[in-house]
Write an enzyme that holds these catalytic residues in place. Structure first.
Site, mmCIF file in Angstrom:
data_model
loop_
_atom_site.group_PDB
_atom_site.id
_atom_site.type_symbol
_atom_site.label_atom_id
_atom_site.label_comp_id
_atom_site.label_asym_id
_atom_site.label_seq_id
_atom_site.Cartn_x
_atom_site.Cartn_y
_atom_site.Cartn_z
ATOM 1 N N ASN A 158 0.776 -1.235 0.000
ATOM 2 C CA ASN A 158 0.000 0.000 0.000
ATOM 3 C C ASN A 158 0.811 1.291 0.000
ATOM 4 O OD1 ASN A 158 -2.779 -1.192 0.293
ATOM 5 N ND2 ASN A 158 -1.834 -2.030 2.126
ATOM 6 N N TYR A 159 2.070 1.245 0.433
ATOM 7 C CA TYR A 159 2.836 2.486 0.568
ATOM 8 C C TYR A 159 4.135 2.509 -0.221
ATOM 9 C CZ TYR A 159 -0.393 3.734 4.291
ATOM 10 O OH TYR A 159 -1.525 4.033 5.001
ATOM 11 N N LEU A 160 4.569 1.356 -0.718
ATOM 12 C CA LEU A 160 5.846 1.292 -1.430
ATOM 13 C C LEU A 160 5.613 1.183 -2.927
ATOM 14 C CD1 LEU A 160 7.784 -1.166 0.896
ATOM 15 C CD2 LEU A 160 7.831 1.322 0.921
#
Length: 769
Positions: A726-728
């Site tokens: 979700n964030y990388l």
């Protein structure tokens, strides 16, 4: 007087008809003579002479010239040879292969063609057409011998012959081979006999939506058709022998009341059922489902006995585990049929997978942490609760017989297919497309591109909020300090919510005075802020962070004359912050900072931790450590798995066993080296090499096990998956894999590779976030 060769050929042609009677005998004599005289001559030359002399040999069959036929024939042959040399026929071997092939083709045509056409010779003269005759009984045709090795024919008395060994297979291998063949045949039959070619075709036909132009004006699709949701199966009442007891006495419950009771019985061994808030909420909602007589009889949850129900469901669960392969396969096939019918939709002429086409069954709400609504009844969702979304020109899904949908919409600016409102918190639930779909992929891609854009503006934004720390306006100061925490600590912004509706979780903008402690000096560091609060999903955030002096002074100012329960940033909320961020950069929100900092941290950590000289296992450990740094930054924690201790003991047992094997291998190698010093022969030298390779192999295996143990221990309370998915930016990980020769499968599983297919196709080994 010798005849001129050319006039001789013409006279031979004229006398041809009068000599037919003795042609065969003379022809045979001529051939015998020619074989003796021209045995060693070239094959092409021999054929040419045979061809030229065939007509003249016929003229010597006359009985008047019988005595001198051989002499004349020899003279004639010598004259012909001279003629051939004059005409340059001896230079034929110098001609190219192409001309030879043409010559042979002409000869074949001459000998086999019965058309009577004259064939032109190389010397410019024509010969009469040859007439095909039946071969004589004593004629022996020439055999073409090719220079190919011939197989040796074995005789009966060949004692040196050894029959070829025929490999045999034992019963187990034969059974496995048969099973594999049957399996392959079945797959081939199901796929229409296409096998691998079908799989390859599917890969080629995969929709590369990232190579197409995107829709504008907020349009998500132009055509959408699907079958709607799959509802939870109806409740099946318990057997008569499974009873509910109240105050020690069996009691028959109505189906509606019994169904809710089973929800509690299934959770009887869970810690939730021991929590007071859970029990209180359950009993309150359960009583709403009771009939008047049941409500009058059941007044105390502590007197209720759900034990028999619980044992019944445990037995059912165990029975499912003990099912035969055939039964499991049947269930799998039934599920697959359901997936094929309801699990896909047609969007813009492409078949797309749906993520969650099943409506969640009724049950008890659990929540996260100490949620105030845990234990409440999640009601059964029915067709009249459902809103369907599809295109106007599509076939609208049919509701179950005798029922109808709440509403049918045709909104192509939203991505959901089905929606409904759940009864616990009044939130809207959706049926969406699978993460591997175009819509989800485009959203991810845009998210990471926005974060990359922030990289260009972040220095300017940081300079701006540093200036705002000195602002005369308190609102601006609070906004600047909050933005500093969001940037530096990757805190969530926090959303406004109604009091008591959810668990007491907070974000940056909703921090209270009680959530922080200020230390002018702590553990040898100055200006330390100690955070302690519950974040998303009731995960505790605890951190001690040294901050800049001006931030520390501002926090002291914000806390003056406030109670512990008062807001730290009393002049700020999420809406005010996000509005300000939009002014700084188009599309910028607090979450973009979180994505940017997570991705840039991964890229920096990978550069620092990756050692080019390490093997694949060690590089993957470095990757996980880089990922862990991001997870710590984003506070992605988890409770240690229940099986953690057991799995670590099993792994340690393997490590100990491997160490024993290495010790034994070292002793064997030492012995082999000593043996080689004495013997100095080839056999002992090979033994040393073999033992050395075996030891190296065991040491590599031990290193992998130790890396695995380290990885597990370090990740015990860290959730790597949340940040990774979700964030990388996935292109960072894929570029790293390509650069260092790491299989992408080691980082992303099959489902994740489908989700990030766009990134796998785009990213090169030199990609920079």
């Amino acid at each position: 007087m010798s005849l001129d060769p050319l006039s001789q050929v013409n006279s031979d042609c004229r006398l041809n008809d009068s000599h037919k009677s003795s042609k065969s005998e003379e022809k045979h004599k001529h051939k015998e003579h020619k074989r003796k005289e021209h045995k060693s001559k070239d094959r092409d030359k021999d054929r040419e002479k045979t061809k030229l002399s065939s007509s003249s040999s016929k003229n010597h069959s006359n009985s008047e010239h019988k005595d001198s036929s051989e002499k004349k024939h020899k003279d004639k042959e010598r004259e012909k040879d001279k003629l051939k040399h004059r005409d340059g026929s001896s230079d034929k071997h110098k001609h190219k292969d192409k001309e030879k092939r043409k010559e042979e083709k002409d000869k074949i045509h001459t000998s086999s063609g019965g058309s009577g056409d004259k064939v032109k010779k190389e010397n410019g003269f024509t010969s009469p057409p040859r007439i095909k005759h039946e071969p004589d009984d004593d004629y022996i045709p020439s055999i073409k011998v090719e220079n190919k090795p011939m197989k040796r024919i074995r005789e009966d008395d060949d004692v040196d012959f050894k029959p070829k060994k025929i490999k045999t297979e034992d019963a187990k291998k034969a059974k496995k081979r048969k099973f594999d063949e049957n399996k392959k045949a079945k797959v081939k039959e199901e796929s229409g006999g296409q096998g691998k070619s079908k799989k390859k075709k599917e890969e080629e036909d995969k929709w590369k939506w990232w190579e197409e132009e995107r829709y504008t004006d907020g349009v998500k699709w132009k055509f959408l058709e699907h079958k709607g949701p799959v509802f939870a199966p109806p409740y099946i009442p318990l057997p008569d022998n499974v009873k509910f007891y109240y105050d020690g006495k069996p009691m028959k419950l109505s189906p509606q009341c019994e169904e809710v009771a089973t929800f509690f019985a299934k959770m009887l061994d869970h810690e939730y059922t021991t929590k007071e808030i859970f029990r209180k909420n359950f009993f309150k909602d359960w009583r709403k489902e009771m009939k008047p007589e049941e409500k009058a009889a059941i007044s105390d949850l502590n007197k209720c006995n759900f034990e028999e129900m619980s044992q019944y469901f445990k037995a059912q669960s165990e029975a499912r585990k003990q099912m035969s392969k055939e039964e499991k396969q049947k269930l799998k096939e039934e599920n697959e049929k359901l997936v094929q019918e309801y699990g896909y939709c047609i969007m813009d002429n492409h078949k797309e997978r749906i993520a969650n086409f099943r409506i969640e069954p009724p049950g008890l709400f659990r929540g996260r942490g100490n949620h105030p609504k845990m234990g409440m009844l999640k009601r059964r969702i029915r067709p009249q609760d459902i809103i369907i979304n599809c295109s106007k020109d599509s076939k609208v899904p049919q509701p179950p017989a005798g029922q109808k949908w709440k509403e049918v919409r045709h909104d192509n600016k939203v991505t959901w297919l089905v929606s409904w409102t759940e009864n616990i918190q009044g939130s809207i639930k959706y049926i969406m497309l699978n993460p591997s779909s175009r819509i989800k992929g485009e959203k991810d891609w845009q998210k990471y591109e926005t974060a990359r854009t922030l990289k260009k503006h972040v220095d300017k934004i940081r300079a701006q909020y540093r200036e705002d720390w000195k602002s005369k306006e308190m609102k601006v100061r609070q906004r600047a300090v909050a933005l500093y925490f969001i940037d530096k600590l990757a805190l969530r912004a926090g959303n406004e919510k109604e009091e008591g509706e959810t668990a007491d979780t907070v974000g940056c903008c909703s921090l209270r005075v009680e959530h922080i402690n200020l230390h002018a000096e702590l553990d040898g560091q100055e200006y330390v802020v100690e955070f302690d609060f519950l974040g998303k999903d009731s995960i505790r955030y605890y951190n001690k962070v040294p901050v800049e002096k001006r931030v520390f002074k501002n926090l002291q100012l914000f806390m003056e004359n406030k109670q512990p329960e008062d807001d730290l940033f009393d002049r700020l909320n999420t809406s005010i912050l996000n509005k300000h961020l939009q002014e700084l950069m188009d599309g910028l929100t607090a979450k973009v900072f979180r994505t940017y900092n997570a991705s840039i941290t991964l890229q920096q950590q990978l550069k620092e931790l990756t050692n080019p000289d390490e093997n694949v296992a060690a590089k993957i450990l470095s990757y996980n450590r880089a990922n862990r740094a991001v997870a710590i930054l984003c506070n992605h924690q988890r409770a240690p798995p229940k099986t953690f201790e057991k799995s670590m003991q099993t792994l340690q047992t393997k490590i100990d066993a491997k160490k024993e094997q290495i010790g034994l291998a070292r002793r064997e190698l030492k012995s082999a080296k000593a043996d080689y010093k004495v013997r100095k022969d080839e056999k002992s030298r090979k033994s040393v090499e073999s033992k050395k390779k075996a030891l190296q192999r065991l040491e590599e295996q031990l290193m992998k096990l130790e890396v695995q143990a380290t990885d597990r221990e370090e990740n015990k309370q860290i959730a790597l998956g949340t940040s990774k998915l979700n964030y990388l930016d996935p292109r960072i990980s894929i570029a790293w894999c390509k650069k260092w020769g790491i299989p992408v499968e080691k980082i992303y599983n099959k489902t994740q590779r489908e989700k990030f297919a766009w990134a796998i196709d785009m990213a090169d080994d030199d990609y920079e976030f």
